[in-house]
Design a protein around this motif. Structure first.
Motif, PDB file in Angstrom:
ATOM      1  N   GLU A  80      -8.569  28.683 -30.773  1.00 33.17           N
ATOM      2  CA  GLU A  80      -8.756  27.241 -30.540  1.00 33.17           C
ATOM      3  C   GLU A  80      -8.772  26.940 -29.044  1.00 33.17           C
ATOM      4  O   GLU A  80      -9.619  26.190 -28.557  1.00 33.17           O
ATOM      5  CB  GLU A  80      -7.606  26.450 -31.174  1.00 33.17           C
ATOM      6  CG  GLU A  80      -7.784  26.143 -32.655  1.00 33.17           C
ATOM      7  CD  GLU A  80      -6.507  25.560 -33.271  1.00 33.17           C
ATOM      8  OE1 GLU A  80      -6.286  25.813 -34.458  1.00 33.17           O
ATOM      9  OE2 GLU A  80      -5.727  24.894 -32.542  1.00 33.17           O
ATOM     10  N   TYR A  81      -7.813  27.526 -28.327  1.00 29.80           N
ATOM     11  CA  TYR A  81      -7.728  27.264 -26.879  1.00 29.80           C
ATOM     12  C   TYR A  81      -9.006  27.711 -26.167  1.00 29.80           C
ATOM     13  O   TYR A  81      -9.490  27.051 -25.255  1.00 29.80           O
ATOM     14  CB  TYR A  81      -6.539  28.012 -26.259  1.00 29.80           C
ATOM     15  CG  TYR A  81      -5.179  27.553 -26.735  1.00 29.80           C
ATOM     16  CD1 TYR A  81      -4.971  26.268 -27.235  1.00 29.80           C
ATOM     17  CD2 TYR A  81      -4.081  28.419 -26.659  1.00 29.80           C
ATOM     18  CE1 TYR A  81      -3.723  25.861 -27.666  1.00 29.80           C
ATOM     19  CE2 TYR A  81      -2.824  28.021 -27.080  1.00 29.80           C
ATOM     20  CZ  TYR A  81      -2.652  26.741 -27.590  1.00 29.80           C
ATOM     21  OH  TYR A  81      -1.415  26.352 -28.010  1.00 29.80           O
ATOM     22  N   THR A 117      -1.368  33.015 -37.034  1.00 32.49           N
ATOM     23  CA  THR A 117      -1.510  31.716 -36.372  1.00 32.49           C
ATOM     24  C   THR A 117      -1.524  31.843 -34.845  1.00 32.49           C
ATOM     25  O   THR A 117      -2.071  30.977 -34.169  1.00 32.49           O
ATOM     26  CB  THR A 117      -0.408  30.730 -36.831  1.00 32.49           C
ATOM     27  OG1 THR A 117       0.871  31.322 -36.607  1.00 32.49           O
ATOM     28  CG2 THR A 117      -0.566  30.399 -38.304  1.00 32.49           C
ATOM     29  N   ASN A 175       5.150  31.477 -33.343  1.00 32.30           N
ATOM     30  CA  ASN A 175       3.767  31.848 -33.033  1.00 32.30           C
ATOM     31  C   ASN A 175       3.114  30.830 -32.099  1.00 32.30           C
ATOM     32  O   ASN A 175       2.381  31.206 -31.178  1.00 32.30           O
ATOM     33  CB  ASN A 175       2.957  31.982 -34.327  1.00 32.30           C
ATOM     34  CG  ASN A 175       3.180  33.331 -34.995  1.00 32.30           C
ATOM     35  OD1 ASN A 175       3.839  34.215 -34.442  1.00 32.30           O
ATOM     36  ND2 ASN A 175       2.632  33.488 -36.188  1.00 32.30           N
ATOM     37  N   ASP A 176       3.408  29.541 -32.319  1.00 31.11           N
ATOM     38  CA  ASP A 176       2.884  28.515 -31.404  1.00 31.11           C
ATOM     39  C   ASP A 176       3.428  28.754 -29.992  1.00 31.11           C
ATOM     40  O   ASP A 176       2.703  28.623 -29.001  1.00 31.11           O
ATOM     41  CB  ASP A 176       3.338  27.112 -31.843  1.00 31.11           C
ATOM     42  CG  ASP A 176       2.739  26.688 -33.179  1.00 31.11           C
ATOM     43  OD1 ASP A 176       1.697  27.244 -33.566  1.00 31.11           O
ATOM     44  OD2 ASP A 176       3.324  25.792 -33.816  1.00 31.11           O
ATOM     45  N   GLU A 223      -5.143  32.333 -34.233  1.00 31.85           N
ATOM     46  CA  GLU A 223      -5.875  31.079 -34.483  1.00 31.85           C
ATOM     47  C   GLU A 223      -5.705  30.102 -33.321  1.00 31.85           C
ATOM     48  O   GLU A 223      -6.674  29.493 -32.859  1.00 31.85           O
ATOM     49  CB  GLU A 223      -5.372  30.429 -35.777  1.00 31.85           C
ATOM     50  CG  GLU A 223      -5.773  31.204 -37.034  1.00 31.85           C
ATOM     51  CD  GLU A 223      -5.110  30.671 -38.304  1.00 31.85           C
ATOM     52  OE1 GLU A 223      -5.511  31.085 -39.386  1.00 31.85           O
ATOM     53  OE2 GLU A 223      -4.169  29.841 -38.190  1.00 31.85           O
ATOM     54  N   ARG A 224      -4.474  29.962 -32.838  1.00 33.64           N
ATOM     55  CA  ARG A 224      -4.233  29.053 -31.710  1.00 33.64           C
ATOM     56  C   ARG A 224      -5.040  29.499 -30.489  1.00 33.64           C
ATOM     57  O   ARG A 224      -5.670  28.685 -29.822  1.00 33.64           O
ATOM     58  CB  ARG A 224      -2.759  29.042 -31.312  1.00 33.64           C
ATOM     59  CG  ARG A 224      -1.787  28.477 -32.302  1.00 33.64           C
ATOM     60  CD  ARG A 224      -1.875  26.967 -32.448  1.00 33.64           C
ATOM     61  NE  ARG A 224      -1.117  26.586 -33.634  1.00 33.64           N
ATOM     62  CZ  ARG A 224      -1.557  26.697 -34.889  1.00 33.64           C
ATOM     63  NH1 ARG A 224      -2.788  27.137 -35.128  1.00 33.64           N
ATOM     64  NH2 ARG A 224      -0.791  26.357 -35.910  1.00 33.64           N
ATOM     65  N   ALA A 280       1.562  31.573 -28.374  1.00 36.21           N
ATOM     66  CA  ALA A 280       0.203  31.193 -27.974  1.00 36.21           C
ATOM     67  C   ALA A 280       0.219  30.292 -26.735  1.00 36.21           C
ATOM     68  O   ALA A 280      -0.604  30.455 -25.826  1.00 36.21           O
ATOM     69  CB  ALA A 280      -0.508  30.494 -29.137  1.00 36.21           C
ATOM     70  N   LEU A 281       1.190  29.362 -26.681  1.00 37.61           N
ATOM     71  CA  LEU A 281       1.298  28.491 -25.505  1.00 37.61           C
ATOM     72  C   LEU A 281       1.576  29.314 -24.245  1.00 37.61           C
ATOM     73  O   LEU A 281       0.990  29.084 -23.187  1.00 37.61           O
ATOM     74  CB  LEU A 281       2.429  27.475 -25.703  1.00 37.61           C
ATOM     75  CG  LEU A 281       2.108  26.246 -26.548  1.00 37.61           C
ATOM     76  CD1 LEU A 281       3.378  25.427 -26.772  1.00 37.61           C
ATOM     77  CD2 LEU A 281       1.040  25.382 -25.859  1.00 37.61           C
ATOM     78  N   ARG A 329      -1.509  31.183 -23.136  1.00 36.44           N
ATOM     79  CA  ARG A 329      -2.454  30.303 -22.454  1.00 36.44           C
ATOM     80  C   ARG A 329      -2.015  30.064 -21.010  1.00 36.44           C
ATOM     81  O   ARG A 329      -2.823  30.085 -20.087  1.00 36.44           O
ATOM     82  CB  ARG A 329      -2.582  28.971 -23.191  1.00 36.44           C
ATOM     83  CG  ARG A 329      -3.561  28.024 -22.514  1.00 36.44           C
ATOM     84  CD  ARG A 329      -3.929  26.838 -23.369  1.00 36.44           C
ATOM     85  NE  ARG A 329      -2.804  25.929 -23.564  1.00 36.44           N
ATOM     86  CZ  ARG A 329      -2.887  24.781 -24.232  1.00 36.44           C
ATOM     87  NH1 ARG A 329      -4.037  24.418 -24.780  1.00 36.44           N
ATOM     88  NH2 ARG A 329      -1.833  24.010 -24.381  1.00 36.44           N
ATOM     89  N   ILE A 370       7.950  23.274 -32.289  1.00 37.27           N
ATOM     90  CA  ILE A 370       6.896  24.248 -32.620  1.00 37.27           C
ATOM     91  C   ILE A 370       7.538  25.507 -33.215  1.00 37.27           C
ATOM     92  O   ILE A 370       8.751  25.684 -33.157  1.00 37.27           O
ATOM     93  CB  ILE A 370       6.069  24.637 -31.363  1.00 37.27           C
ATOM     94  CG1 ILE A 370       6.992  25.162 -30.250  1.00 37.27           C
ATOM     95  CG2 ILE A 370       5.243  23.450 -30.889  1.00 37.27           C
ATOM     96  CD1 ILE A 370       6.251  25.670 -29.018  1.00 37.27           C
TER      97      ILE A 370
END
Lengths: 375, 277
Positions: A40-41, A33, A8-9, A36-37, A12-13, A16, A5
């Motif tokens: 989405e979550y 992003t 930014n991913d 955005e992630r 976001a992870l 979360r 990943i």
């Protein structure tokens, strides 16, 4: 679990897993992003939070501050121009001691326009009262995000926390990242307890007040002391983090071959790995080179820097920043702790920094060069 | 509810507002209607300047001063946070002045209206930046002298805030006046019962800035409605209703002339005629 990943991913992870209850953010490259992630979550139900669509960065941080005042964990993210648009609210939320966590995707500042990464955005706002950490890679973004909530929300600190992630070099670069399990994060990061700094209907309070000359300094001194306590807390939190997640960071600075180094290059962020490789090569050729990576700029680890550099003959600072008419901001800060002489300005607007250029910095140090030098 | 059976408890007191301050009356009455589970959100402005000086803090309920432009955005976060914390039956009420609403705070209010947040936004309109010394705002009426329109008076019309918020499809909007408190109270009660963005624009004369005696606030606020320069109306279900018709439009000139802020204008016109400018 190992996942391929980008930075930014990874952020976001981690967000979360940290379960903030209110997220507010406004899109800006290269932060987008992350937002955005998170959206989405929230929509797919894997994160139970309010996602507030704001009309500006100023409102993004204000909404986060409002939520923090309500007593819940909050997160926002921005970059470059957006961070500057928030500037007023940076000092405000820090002075109000709201432990908001924010990702700043480091980006160059206009004019001239540029969307790529340098560190002029966050470094120009060092004085806003936020903790500022600088990640080197996607893994560290993830880890810092989790630690940010722990440190910011600690009773002894209560200061907002800015995680800096080099635009594109980290935010959009894919790496193998160890992503933790929810149970591990639960063991590391308890739910947020706001204490008295929140709206309370049983014990109503007034917040955000004026403090005249007689009281003003007392608030700022308390804030400063909280920052200094954060400096002590960082290594303690990192040890706990290591016990649970198996990765140990070295505190507010990370020294590479510095114990006996004669020539030390101080830097921060994503360029640090290449600097270490160059130092390793130079060592093989008999040059006693070392690299000191600054992981935190606020609170400023002055004693750690001074202790690390006691044996050095010459010290340079490489940074993606310039305070026009002066030196780089990192250099100016380092000079309060150690006699650095050479300040190399590079990577502005996303420009690459090569191994050759880094090797040249060590050569310049050996030749006794000093002052501000542009790559 | 009428004035005579208002909550006897005070939620905003001990502040240092000027004598006859219309804004402090608007806030005081609103909190009595809205009750102790109200979080008052105030940007920089008269009410925060007079009420939030540590250690003398003047709200008996929870209250927070926001950055100047941030009344609505802080309210959004606060409402979301309190709801997320599991609180029920609370009101997040903003009290921003005319500049804080129609000028610097308009963008954040626009965001909140777009989201349809569950907030009550009250604009106490004293028609200029009063606590900084009477500078022109977007709600200063034409002809009014301020320290930044010192001779000619403001030359621009007052921004039509109620129309702006109605155009954004808010759940409830109303204009009110501290001269007609029963009407204001009724509107606060209605706003309290509606979900979504509620907006009340209350005319709150400032004797200091308007050039009036401190005992004339309520009278001038009533008169503004009676002569027809300020309308009492409500927006519900996509329609406006006028609550009170002007009863003495013939007194308009007297209403203007008695306010010091409009006097320099005639002096300027005289100067103008004399060729002095």
């Amino acid at each position: 679990m190992r996942e391929f990943i980008n930075g930014n991913d990874a952020c976001a992870l981690a967000v979360r897993l940290a379960k903030p209850q209110v997220i507010s953010a406004y899109p800006i490259t290269p932060q987008t992003t992350v937002v955005e992630r998170l959206a989405e979550y929230v929509e797919d139900g894997s994160l139970d939070a309010d996602f507030v669509h704001v009309e500006s960065e100023h409102s993004a941080l204000n909404a986060a501050m409002g939520a923090s005042l309500a007593g819940v964990r909050t997160f926002t993210a921005t970059s470059g121009q957006g961070l500057l648009y928030m500037a007023e609210v940076l000092t405000y939320s820090a002075g109000g001691r709201f432990p908001i966590v924010m990702l700043n995707a480091n980006r160059s500042l206009a004019l001239p326009w540029n969307i790529y990464g340098d560190q002029r955005d966050s470094l120009s706002l060092l004085d806003c009262g936020w903790i500022q950490a600088y990640a080197e890679n996607a893994q560290e973004v993830l880890d810092l995000t989790l630690m940010a909530f722990r440190i910011a929300e600690d009773d002894a600190v209560r200061v907002p926390f800015m995680i800096n992630s080099d635009g594109f070099h980290i935010t959009h670069t894919y790496e193998l990242v160890d992503t933790p399990a929810a149970e591990q994060v639960e063991a590391f990061l308890p739910g947020y307890e706001a204490g008295e700094n929140r709206v309370d209907f049983d014990q109503p309070r007034n917040f955000g007040f004026s403090a005249g000359p007689a009281y003003n300094a007392a608030f700022h001194k308390a804030h400063h002391e909280a920052m200094l306590r954060a400096l002590d807390l960082i290594p303690r939190v990192e040890r706990e983090f290591a016990d649970i997640f198996g990765r140990l960071y070295g505190g507010a600075v990370e020294a590479h071959l510095c114990d006996d180094a004669e020539y030390v290059l101080i830097t921060l962020g994503s360029v640090s790995g290449l600097c270490r490789q160059v130092a390793d090569t130079l060592r093989a050729n008999g040059v006693k080179a070392g690299v000191l990576r600054l992981r935190y700029l606020r609170p400023f680890p002055d004693r750690l820097i001074a202790e690390t550099l006691t044996g050095a003959k010459a010290v340079a600072v490489l940074e993606k920043d310039i305070s026009f008419g002066g030196t780089g901001t990192v250099f100016a800060n380092v000079r309060t702790a150690a006699p650095a002489t050479l300040n190399v300005i590079g990577g502005l607007g996303g420009a690459g920094i090569s191994a050759k250029q880094i090797a040249d910095i060590f050569a310049d140090l050996q030749n006794g060069e000093s002052g501000v030098k542009w790559l | 509810m009428a004035v005579k059976n208002l909550d006897e408890r005070e939620f905003f007191f001990g502040h240092k507002a000027c004598a006859g301050c219309g804004g402090s009356l608007a806030v005081r009455i609103a909190l009595k209607v809205l009750g102790e589970r109200t979080v008052a959100v105030l940007p920089a402005g008269c009410m925060s300047a007079v009420g939030f000086n540590f250690p003398q803090l003047c709200f008996a309920n929870n209250a927070f001063i926001t950055p100047f432009a941030a009344t609505a955005s802080v309210m959004t976060g606060l409402e979301a946070g309190l709801r997320r914390r599991g609180e029920k039956d609370f009101i997040v009420a903003g009290f921003a002045g005319d500049g804080g609403t129609a000028d610097i705070g308009l963008q954040a209010l626009s965001g909140a209206m777009d989201r349809g947040d569950n907030i009550l936004y009250i604009c106490y309109d004293n028609e200029a930046y009063m606590n900084t010394g009477i500078q022109k705002s977007g709600l200063t009426p034409p002809g009014a002298k301020t320290s930044t329109t010192p001779h000619r008076g403001s030359r621009r019309p007052k921004k039509d805030m109620p129309a702006i918020v109605a155009a954004n499809g808010v759940s409830y909007a109303a204009s009110a006046s501290v001269g007609y408190l029963d009407d204001y109270i009724k509107k606060l009660e209605k706003a309290k019962s509606v979900v979504g963005v509620k907006y009340i624009h209350v005319l709150a004369p400032c004797p200091t800035g308007w050039g009036l005696g401190s005992d004339e606030t309520v009278e001038i606020a009533k008169e503004a409605v009676d002569v027809g320069v300020w309308e009492l109306k409500e927006y519900e279900n996509g329609r406006w209703t006028v609550n009170r018709k002007p009863t003495r439009p013939q007194d308009l000139e007297r209403h203007i002339d008695r306010q010091g802020r409009f006097r320099i204008q005639s002096q300027y016109q005289e100067d103008s005629r004399n060729g002095q400018r």
